[in-house]
Scaffold this motif. Sequence first.
Motif, PDB file in Angstrom:
ATOM      1  N   ARG A  64       0.836  -1.201   0.000  1.00 51.02           N
ATOM      2  CA  ARG A  64       0.000   0.000   0.000  1.00 51.02           C
ATOM      3  C   ARG A  64       0.870   1.249   0.000  1.00 51.02           C
ATOM      4  O   ARG A  64       0.660   2.174  -0.780  1.00 51.02           O
ATOM      5  N   GLU A  65       1.871   1.221   0.861  1.00 48.97           N
ATOM      6  CA  GLU A  65       2.746   2.386   0.949  1.00 48.97           C
ATOM      7  C   GLU A  65       3.537   2.570  -0.341  1.00 48.97           C
ATOM      8  O   GLU A  65       3.753   3.700  -0.786  1.00 48.97           O
TER       9      GLU A  65
ATOM     10  N   ARG B 173       1.503   4.339  -2.777  1.00 53.47           N
ATOM     11  CA  ARG B 173       1.436   5.777  -2.497  1.00 53.47           C
ATOM     12  C   ARG B 173       2.677   6.480  -3.026  1.00 53.47           C
ATOM     13  O   ARG B 173       2.605   7.598  -3.534  1.00 53.47           O
TER      14      ARG B 173
ATOM     15  N   GLN C 188       2.607   9.527  -5.733  1.00 51.99           N
ATOM     16  CA  GLN C 188       3.130  10.878  -5.592  1.00 51.99           C
ATOM     17  C   GLN C 188       4.223  11.122  -6.622  1.00 51.99           C
ATOM     18  O   GLN C 188       4.557  12.266  -6.906  1.00 51.99           O
TER      19      GLN C 188
ATOM     20  N   ASP D 274       3.415  19.831 -20.327  1.00 57.52           N
ATOM     21  CA  ASP D 274       3.476  20.769 -19.207  1.00 57.52           C
ATOM     22  C   ASP D 274       4.551  20.366 -18.210  1.00 57.52           C
ATOM     23  O   ASP D 274       5.251  21.218 -17.649  1.00 57.52           O
ATOM     24  N   GLN D 275       4.666  19.078 -17.998  1.00 64.24           N
ATOM     25  CA  GLN D 275       5.690  18.606 -17.065  1.00 64.24           C
ATOM     26  C   GLN D 275       7.081  18.913 -17.608  1.00 64.24           C
ATOM     27  O   GLN D 275       7.962  19.361 -16.866  1.00 64.24           O
TER      28      GLN D 275
ATOM     29  N   LEU E 123       7.949  22.473 -17.121  1.00 65.71           N
ATOM     30  CA  LEU E 123       8.466  22.745 -15.777  1.00 65.71           C
ATOM     31  C   LEU E 123       9.918  22.304 -15.664  1.00 65.71           C
ATOM     32  O   LEU E 123      10.758  23.016 -15.086  1.00 65.71           O
TER      33      LEU E 123
ATOM     34  N   ALA F 155      18.162  22.670  -2.851  1.00 63.96           N
ATOM     35  CA  ALA F 155      17.524  21.370  -2.642  1.00 63.96           C
ATOM     36  C   ALA F 155      16.097  21.318  -3.198  1.00 63.96           C
ATOM     37  O   ALA F 155      15.745  20.342  -3.869  1.00 63.96           O
ATOM     38  N   PRO F 156      15.268  22.330  -2.947  1.00 63.69           N
ATOM     39  CA  PRO F 156      13.911  22.252  -3.484  1.00 63.69           C
ATOM     40  C   PRO F 156      13.891  22.144  -5.003  1.00 63.69           C
ATOM     41  O   PRO F 156      13.110  21.371  -5.560  1.00 63.69           O
ATOM     42  N   ILE F 157      14.733  22.894  -5.668  1.00 64.42           N
ATOM     43  CA  ILE F 157      14.787  22.794  -7.127  1.00 64.42           C
ATOM     44  C   ILE F 157      15.210  21.390  -7.534  1.00 64.42           C
ATOM     45  O   ILE F 157      14.603  20.769  -8.412  1.00 64.42           O
TER      46      ILE F 157
ATOM     47  N   GLU G  17      14.973  18.585  -5.857  1.00 61.82           N
ATOM     48  CA  GLU G  17      13.923  17.613  -5.537  1.00 61.82           C
ATOM     49  C   GLU G  17      12.801  17.644  -6.557  1.00 61.82           C
ATOM     50  O   GLU G  17      12.358  16.610  -7.049  1.00 61.82           O
ATOM     51  N   THR G  18      12.340  18.844  -6.842  1.00 60.21           N
ATOM     52  CA  THR G  18      11.229  18.973  -7.782  1.00 60.21           C
ATOM     53  C   THR G  18      11.640  18.466  -9.154  1.00 60.21           C
ATOM     54  O   THR G  18      10.887  17.752  -9.827  1.00 60.21           O
TER      55      THR G  18
ATOM     56  N   ARG H 199      11.589  14.776  -9.126  1.00 56.15           N
ATOM     57  CA  ARG H 199      10.215  14.286  -9.107  1.00 56.15           C
ATOM     58  C   ARG H 199       9.625  14.263 -10.517  1.00 56.15           C
ATOM     59  O   ARG H 199       9.060  13.259 -10.949  1.00 56.15           O
ATOM     60  N   TYR H 200       9.762  15.340 -11.233  1.00 50.48           N
ATOM     61  CA  TYR H 200       9.131  15.398 -12.551  1.00 50.48           C
ATOM     62  C   TYR H 200       9.938  14.664 -13.604  1.00 50.48           C
ATOM     63  O   TYR H 200       9.394  14.195 -14.601  1.00 50.48           O
TER      64      TYR H 200
END
Lengths: 229, 229
Positions: B46-47, B50, B54, B78-79, B82, B143-145, B147-148, B151-152
């Motif tokens: 299940r995890e 998830r 995400q 669109d992805q 980004l 880091a946020p850049i 990570e994002t 992700r994409y």
Amino acid sequence: MADESLPQQLARQIRRDILRGKLVPGAPIKERDSASELGVSRTPMREAIRILAQEGLVYLRPSRSPIVAAPSIKEVVDQVELLILLETRSAELVCQFASDREIASIADIVRLMSERFDATDPLDMFEVDMSFHSAIAKASHNAPIAETHQRYLQRVWRARYMAAVQKRNRDKVVCEHREIADALAERDTAAAAHTIHGHLSHLVSDIRNALEAENAEQTGKARKSGRPE
Amino acid sequence: MADESLPQQLARQIRRDILRGKLVPGAPIKERDSASELGVSRTPMREAIRILAQEGLVYLRPSRSPIVAAPSIKEVVDQVELLILLETRSAELVCQFASDREIASIADIVRLMSERFDATDPLDMFEVDMSFHSAIAKASHNAPIAETHQRYLQRVWRARYMAAVQKRNRDKVVCEHREIADALAERDTAAAAHTIHGHLSHLVSDIRNALEAENAEQTGKARKSGRPE
DNA sequence: GTCTCAGTTTTGGTATACCAGAATGGATTG
DNA sequence: CAATCCATTCTGGTATACCAAAACTGAGAC
């Protein structure tokens, strides 16, 4: 009210506790305790914690209690940096692709904000402020950009709130918002990007100041209570 | 090998199945079946689901089986849009803040890629390609850049892979990568941003072509098997 | 008095059981 | 023959039980 899943509800509850400061950075979130406290079992609470973890509000540690995130100043600044990038690009996309309807509703938010200028609770006021920025990202018609923007907006919510209450510069904020809305209304890509960029760049220094002030206060307290960092 | 949690291992397994096409877009992923198939209980499976959700590789539907994501062409574009934004900005930040060490390791990836040019499995080759782009985002020191971006990148992996195998333009890719690496090495901010932007812009049209081709094929098949869209 | 180590407790990780809502298939009726 | 409705089944959501590893604590040795 049940159009939201149970884990999402739990996550929202805890999120509010974190953002309002009831749960302080560094505090552990034990899934057993939190679950029984809210009258649910561990399974949905576990999932709620994962949601918050991926929002960056809590840190997951292997085989240890998750803790409330305690981001460093650089981390927050980096997050705002990303927000600037996304929102500036959004402004450009809004000028190109948004409907007049959407742009008008952005202007409405500015109007709402200036009307209720000093009447409301600062927290309510703040939510309106955030919704202004969300609306721009959403009107970009690029879902990944809007989603990411929303995610990091949530994440820096607390820092922005602290910056806002410290510097009571609401009039300047409203003025800048109005400039942004005007640029969007004229679909002036360059002006929109420029004004957004400027507005958010101010924010970086405000946030830095607010967090440094808080850190100083924290370490001061810690030293006083005999637990030096 | 167990420095990865069980849910992460499971997610990785399923991710490979999706990306390699063993699980086709739209196929349901039943947590009971998938769990017993891999010999674990439903909880970690299940995890894992998830995690994939995400990452955008599967869609979660309330009270229904999760299904393998079947993004529309606009969604993928669109992805990528980004990704272009993030990676272009990363290139600028790399020029400013990355260490020589980091920039060198980016160049190493280009070298690795050109050496093993046609020897390896296309999937392995592709992972090297992706790692090049990841390395740039990571070297931005934001880091946020990073990570994002990661992700994409994961999310459009399949589309990029299909575009890559369709157009066998590896030599052009390697060439462009080299240009990028060179610009970074000279810390030429403008050139780096420009070359990255160009490289990824090509990708958009490649991906669009690949996906349109796939869609045409799919609907053709469906019509033949008596299940018209 | 301090350091160490073993036993206990706490905590997250996993397995399993139970429940409710959705889907499906077949029988019945028009 | 087709449409509809009910019962069975399938599936995700939740609760609970069990396990292993980490942490705490207190007693004992130095």
